[in-house]
Every structure is written in C-alpha cells, then in structure tokens.
Design an enzyme around this catalytic site. Structure first.
Site, PDB file in Angstrom:
ATOM      1  N   HIS A 197      40.286  75.424  38.509  1.00  0.00           N
ATOM      2  CA  HIS A 197      40.564  75.371  37.076  1.00  0.00           C
ATOM      3  C   HIS A 197      40.995  76.754  36.599  1.00  0.00           C
ATOM      4  O   HIS A 197      40.307  77.754  36.816  1.00  0.00           O
ATOM      5  CB  HIS A 197      39.336  74.877  36.309  1.00  0.00           C
ATOM      6  CG  HIS A 197      39.037  73.435  36.572  1.00  0.00           C
ATOM      7  ND1 HIS A 197      37.760  72.949  36.698  1.00  0.00           N
ATOM      8  CD2 HIS A 197      39.868  72.375  36.737  1.00  0.00           C
ATOM      9  CE1 HIS A 197      37.820  71.635  36.926  1.00  0.00           C
ATOM     10  NE2 HIS A 197      39.088  71.281  36.949  1.00  0.00           N
TER      11      HIS A 197
ATOM     12  N   GLU B 105      28.539  76.412  39.633  1.00  0.00           N
ATOM     13  CA  GLU B 105      28.973  76.755  38.286  1.00  0.00           C
ATOM     14  C   GLU B 105      28.374  78.116  37.951  1.00  0.00           C
ATOM     15  O   GLU B 105      27.165  78.251  37.776  1.00  0.00           O
ATOM     16  CB  GLU B 105      28.517  75.701  37.280  1.00  0.00           C
ATOM     17  CG  GLU B 105      29.128  74.322  37.482  1.00  0.00           C
ATOM     18  CD  GLU B 105      30.578  74.242  37.043  1.00  0.00           C
ATOM     19  OE1 GLU B 105      31.069  75.223  36.461  1.00  0.00           O
ATOM     20  OE2 GLU B 105      31.201  73.203  37.282  1.00  0.00           O
TER      21      GLU B 105
END
Length: 434
Positions: free
Chosen positions: A176, A384
């Site tokens: 991303h 994350e």
C-alpha cells in the site's frame, strides 16, 4: 495495511464513458485526460459505533477502506458517497483532518520527513548494500511495476551466489503506497542482516543457515505518486488505469489469487480503496511477485517456509485466514492454526504488538496473507507497524520515529528466522512434522 489499517486514498468516483454509436459500449477515458470536476475525492472519517468484526465487515462492504480498528469505532478512507453509506448503517461519521504538506511544488517527501527513502534513495541503499557485502547479498529483479520501475529483491545468505538447500524466508513491504514506514523497515533489515553479520552471533547464524529474501517496495508507482507534489495524498493503490473508469489503481492486497473476491472482503468498484482488480493477479506487481514465490518451488517443494508482509498502521501481528471467521476449516488444520498463533504471540512478546487472526478485524479476501498459506503453505504474518492510532500520526508519522520503530521488530524477525526450519517446533511438534 492489509485489511485494516491500510487503504488507498485518492480514488475518484467511477465514471463510464459511452460511445454515440448504436449499442453505446463503454470506453476507457483517454490516458492523459483529467478527471472530471465532479469526481469525488476520498477523505478520512472517524466512525463511532461498530464494535464487532461483523459490523466492521459491513462498513468495508460499502467500498470504504478500514484503516484503524478500535474498541467501538473505526477510521476509514472513503469517498463522500461511501461515507454516507456508512452513516446509513446507523453509525456516527465524523470527518478527520487530511495529511499535512510542506508546500506545493516539492517532488519528494516534505522536508520535515526527509529521512524517509523515496524510490531513487531506496535503490541507492540496495545497490550500496550489495556492493559492500558481495559475499552475502545479491540484488535480483522480480519484474517491473505498471510504470516500469524495477521490483527489486535482495537475497541475503552466506555464499550468496549458491542456491543452497536452506529454509527460505520472505519479507515484503509497501503493498500500500502511503505506508512508507514499511520501506524503512526493509532498509533496517538490509542493514541488520549485513552490517551485523560476523559480529552478532544470532544474525550470523541466521545468515549462515537461511536464505532471506527482502522485497523492499512492491508498489513503487503508488509510493512515488503519494509524495509527488509535496503534499501527502493518502494514496493506497497502484497506478494502473482501469478500463472504462476515471478511477486509477488496484488494491494490491485484494488482488492475490486465493479466494479472490469470494467473501465480501473487497470491492468490485474501481473507485473503491479496496478495488480487487479485474481478475486475480491483474495487477502486474502482484502477478510478478507471485511468480517469484512460485519459482521457489524446487522439486515440488516450496523452499520459502515463513514470511512477513509489513504494513502500517495499528501495531498488530495478524495471521491467516482473513476470508473466514473460522480458525480451522478448508486448508487450515488445528495444528497449523496453533502454530501460526503461538509463533505470532511469541513475536508479539518482543515488539508489543497485538497478535490475532486477520478476520478478528473484519473479513478480507484476495490478500497475500491468505494466498501465501492457502496456495503455497508458507507460515506467514502481516505486521501492522507504528502507530497504534490515527492520533499517533496514522500513515504519516514523523521521520524521527524511524530508528525506534524499525529496530522494535528486530527480535521478532530473528524469532521468525529461527523457527523457519520447522515452525511446528513452536508447539513442540517437530518430531511429528519436521
């Protein structure tokens, strides 16, 4: 992030052009044509109310990308119409301030964040690492992005020119675009595994007994676009045009060929931040990285045994599956689940992240997490990274946190490398499986 804290930002609303001929077939906009003025740019919103995975999955089904999950709220990136749809589910939706900028005209990170590496600077780091450590590091190309940028990989192992029969470990970064801290994680790993070789006994053992692959940026086009004018764009997807639509880009982490589009965990709309693409592996970046992983099957056996895909943000360690709430079922036995979970908890013990199954957040499909296990039987995790919330900087924490937040994962990475020869050892079942 993969499913939750990462999303694409700028995607314009889909607009179909029709021809004046009989039948009015849809046509693609001219590549250089500007988006229409009526196109709706996405923004970020705090959504108060949802407190279950099922409610969060309903929100994701509107086409909004879920960036952050809290006890009774989420942060999403959404076009205004999608935000209205989220409000229509009965939740309170509040706009959040957008990412900052240091001024128009810049062609790089804002000066205040100059310690982040753009694509050219990352390439220089890779080239210098290989030049400085030719016996243990080699640069490989696994393909090129839609706009033609090299998808670099670095192989790290002793006597690197030899294809050893050693357990292989894969680290991927920046699926991303706006998750720039993950590139810094790659830079840290390159340094740790080469500069510390010969002086740190644990690093030395891993380099001598493993083959390590680092792919530092899977989405270089999107990452460069996100910083292209001195103002962060909160861009998530790649930069591949979509036929018949003004909306650009595919969410790479919904484009993998395992249960692609199966379960309401991605969007079929090109304007969505979680657009899954026209077909599995329709994004060139996904197809070529998948081909690379498949190329590591030797004699019918996948040589890569363990992997981490780095994202931001949320401070989480996630394991498969994302497409189902079930812990076990097709493709996942109890021992396989327990191995994922126990190794995830072990790594979380050193970096302080929260360990959990991916679908505990909400349902996702077509992710690298699920593909690596479901298709390739590679024990794998989504990390994350920092921060834990939008209020800590979200996708754009200041560059002063880079050393702290990359080194924070040192022990977790070494733990994964250590168990790569037999992940089942973490549940004391090496005699049964290894």
């Amino acid at each position: 992030m993969h499913a939750r804290r990462s999303l694409a930002a700028t995607a314009t609303a889909a607009l179909l052009l029709t021809t004046a001929a009989a039948g009015t077939a849809a046509a693609s906009p001219a590549p250089d044509s500007p988006a229409p003025a009526s196109a709706e740019a996405p923004g970020r919103y705090l959504v108060a109310g949802p407190d279950t995975a099922e409610e969060r999955t309903e929100i994701a089904a509107t086409g909004a990308a879920v960036d952050e999950v809290n006890e009774d709220s989420v942060v999403v990136t959404a076009a205004p119409g999608q935000a209205d749809a989220v409000a229509g589910l009965g939740h309170e939706v509040t706009p959040l301030p957008g990412p900052g900028q240091d001024g128009p005209g810049a062609l790089d990170f804002p000066p205040s964040d100059s310690d982040y590496h753009d694509y050219a600077e990352l390439t220089d780091v890779v080239d210098k690492t290989v030049a400085d450590h030719p016996d243990i590091a080699a640069k490989v190309s696994v393909g090129s992005s839609h706009e033609g940028r090299d998808l670099m990989a670095v192989k790290i192992t002793s006597d690197v020119a030899t294809d050893h029969d050693r357990p292989e470990v894969l680290f991927t970064h920046s699926q991303h675009a706006r998750e720039h801290l993950t590139v810094e994680m790659a830079v840290y790993l390159l340094g740790m595994l080469t500069d510390d070789y010969g002086t740190d006994p644990r690093v030395t053992e891993m380099v001598d007994t493993r083959e390590i692959w680092i792919l530092p940026n899977l989405n270089p086009d999107g990452a460069e676009h996100d910083i292209s004018d001195g103002s962060y764009k909160s861009w998530r997807k790649n930069r591949q045009p979509n036929q018949g639509s003004w909306s650009v880009g595919t969410d790479l982490n919904r484009n993998w060929d395992y249960n692609w589009g199966c379960c309401g965990g991605s969007s079929s709309s090109p304007s969505s931040q979680t657009y899954r693409g026209a077909s599995p592996e329709s994004a060139p970046e996904v197809r070529q990285v998948a081909d690379f992983v498949r190329s590591r099957v030797v004699g019918g056996e996948q040589q890569i045994t363990a992997a981490i895909d780095f994202h931001t943000y949320g401070e989480l360690i996630l394991w498969p599956y994302g497409y189902t709430y079930d812990e076990t079922g097709p493709g996942m036995s109890r021992d396989e689940y327990d191995t994922h979970a126990e190794l995830g908890r072990l790594m979380a013990g050193s970096n302080g992240y929260t360990p959990q199954q991916s679908s505990d957040l909400y349902i996702t499909d077509g992710t690298i997490n699920d593909w690596l296990w479901g298709e390739q039987r590679i024990f794998n995790y989504t990390f994350e990274m920092y921060p834990s919330s939008h209020w800590g900087g979200g996708f754009y924490p200041g560059d002063e946190i880079i050393p702290r937040e990359t080194s924070r994962n040192r022990e977790a990475v070494l733990d994964l490398l250590g168990y790569a020869d037999c992940p089942y050892r973490v549940i004391d079942k090496e005699d049964e499986y290894c």
